[in-house]
Scaffold this active site. Sequence first.
Site, PDB file in Angstrom:
ATOM      1  N   GLU A   1      94.059  15.408 -14.524  1.00  0.00           N
ATOM      2  CA  GLU A   1      92.401  15.430 -14.569  1.00  0.00           C
ATOM      3  C   GLU A   1      91.565  14.441 -15.019  1.00  0.00           C
ATOM      4  O   GLU A   1      90.541  13.951 -14.744  1.00  0.00           O
ATOM      5  CB  GLU A   1      91.841  17.090 -14.960  1.00  0.00           C
ATOM      6  CG  GLU A   1      92.416  18.124 -13.981  1.00  0.00           C
ATOM      7  CD  GLU A   1      93.567  18.528 -14.093  1.00  0.00           C
ATOM      8  OE1 GLU A   1      94.333  19.548 -13.371  1.00  0.00           O
ATOM      9  OE2 GLU A   1      94.542  18.032 -15.153  1.00  0.00           O
TER      10      GLU A   1
ATOM     11  N   GLU B   1      99.057  24.499 -13.546  1.00  0.00           N
ATOM     12  CA  GLU B   1      98.164  25.614 -14.239  1.00  0.00           C
ATOM     13  C   GLU B   1      98.795  26.914 -13.694  1.00  0.00           C
ATOM     14  O   GLU B   1      98.943  28.224 -14.465  1.00  0.00           O
ATOM     15  CB  GLU B   1      96.502  25.537 -14.101  1.00  0.00           C
ATOM     16  CG  GLU B   1      96.155  24.346 -15.180  1.00  0.00           C
ATOM     17  CD  GLU B   1      94.876  24.041 -14.877  1.00  0.00           C
ATOM     18  OE1 GLU B   1      93.995  24.046 -15.815  1.00  0.00           O
ATOM     19  OE2 GLU B   1      94.449  23.727 -13.635  1.00  0.00           O
TER      20      GLU B   1
END
Length: 703
Positions: free
Chosen positions: A167, A146
């Site tokens: 995740e 990210e």
Amino acid sequence: MTDTKTGGAGTASTADIAEIFADEVVTRAAVRDVELPYGAGTMALITLDNGFDHTKPSTFGPGGLTSLGEALDAVAGRGDLAAVGVVGKPFVFAVGADLKGAALVTEREQALRIGKLGHDVFRRLGELDVPSFAFVNGAAMGGGLEVALHCTYRTISSGVPAVALPECFLGLVPGWGGTQLLPRLIGPAAAVKLIVENPLSQNRMIKGREAFALGVADAMFEPADFLEESLRWAAQVLRGDVTVSRADHTGDDWAKTVADARFLLDMRLHGASPAPYRALELVELARTASRDEGFDAEDQALADLLMGDELRAGLYSFDLVQRRAKKPAGAPDKALARKVTKVGVVGAGLMASQMALLFARRLEVPVVLTDLDQARLDKGVGYVHAEVDKLLGKGRVSADQANRLKALVTGSLTKDAFADADFVIEAVFEDMKVKRKVFAEVEEVVSAECVLATNTSSLSLTEMASGLRHPERVVGFHFFNPVAVMPLLEIVRGAETDDATLATAFSVGRSLKKSSVLVKDAPAFVVNRLLTRFMGEVIGAVDEGTPLEVADHALDGLGLPMTPFALMQLVGPAVALHVAETMHEAFPARYGVSENLARLVAAGKPGVYAPDFSLDPEAVALFTGGTSPSTAEEVRLRALRALAEEIGLMLQEGVVSAPQDIDLCMILGAGWPFHLGGVTPYLDRTGIAEPRFLPPGVASVPA
């Protein structure tokens, strides 16, 4: 720790969450000026480094986010800069949030602040007055990826071993921009693959080359001079000599992509795991949401999921497969292991052939198969050679490696070929007389120190070794099918098995890249014992009159990889019946033998499902006679209570050393869902296990 003022969409204080992350290994963001080539100007290059080598990757807790925020404070507004760059320490870019600390969060407001803090810091990379560049030099996962997505441009090394947003695998969603930035960059279909599908496919990672091909990075360079070439490329971009063009995904069918993915999730999880569903909602939102709206939605999702049991369960599972599996409880000293320079495999059927290929690939030693006739032998060796050709076609091995592998695997009609073997494993029919005969024949030709391993799934190792001159060198080595894919290896210690034999078995298991668990010699060991009890209760409910479809789908809410009758179809009704009979002989009060299942086997049916996955009416009709049907909920509780009872008895018997080993076996050998945190925490959380298997708070939100 002081407050961090990060600008961007707002500010977030770290003071109220610092204590939670007291043990954080802080990733520091060090800034240095680099003069770019071609007169392109000065770049402020930020290096992310937690002070350890690549074996301890850089992560982000409040301290790491604060450090990166301070580094951006130092470069923001500098009129002398042409660009800002971010790079990681050798072999690692960054691998995401400090989840050990995140699991200690007990208040939703704290969870919300963690999400906002990450957004506040990371988004600044895309909102500077000058372009930003991410130089992805190593593993980039979760929050690490990210960071790169927030930058204006990205380069990646062709040697990067892992790029992922894992995740959902752990019960979370990419919460620092991933669900909003990635779909816009590479399109919703590719983004769903990285965000949802790969994490749920045993947490699949992609490599640098694949990430570049998907459009995650704008340029790719070789590892040897990666940073130098990346800086050169950045200079060319700044000068206008290189133009970066990206696809426009606004016309993609976002709704269909998300709907198709949700359908597959329903088929697989039946709503059991909230994280992937929330991730899909966020991906769909990314099509129309502003940056502020999208990031706020990620914050809310992250806060909700951080407060749920699923994250704790996922982290418990992750700890088992990453730590406990690498240090098996009860394994002898590695120094006792003997060297293995040649392997023998008794049998040349599918399972034996799969094992032969695995031994050859991982140990790189000669492997010889034996069987009763030349046709079977040729078929087994031929299978290995065909699989090697497939590996060659996929680029998994070179032509030279393929030739070497084929040369390593040979066949023989006599067991004399085992004379110089150090490790011989049998993979013949599950019959005690047959296996004892095989071992007696092998013992006549091998050395006194040659390990004799059995791939039995249910028979007594001690009985199998009785009558041999050296029963101490017999060990259970139970693979799961398919051999190359399933990570679990149950290593079974018989009554006479010595430490040297056991140590050799564990050493071979490590070389095969399997996760080994030490198991006592008990009927069906761990996985098959529990699955047989579990399936037996479901089949028993059908025998009593419960509609087959009701019973088979009674446990869909757990998100198991397949239904009980689908599992029976996979292993084969004859095998399921044989194991049930074996377990009934050992524990007649708890394990029954279904007459209906016996009729199914006698009829030659492969299971209750037709090739198109619809129920086979003829097969279903064989399950008759019951007049006491149960509801789906009654079947579910019956099966789970039976599991709890059996696990309790196994722990009393010392089949394994702790409940964690039961969980490890079920996760790696039976596909027990990662998001449930293993079978014992699930039974604890739902109140089915009485007494509890684990202390309160393990794999669940602290009380």
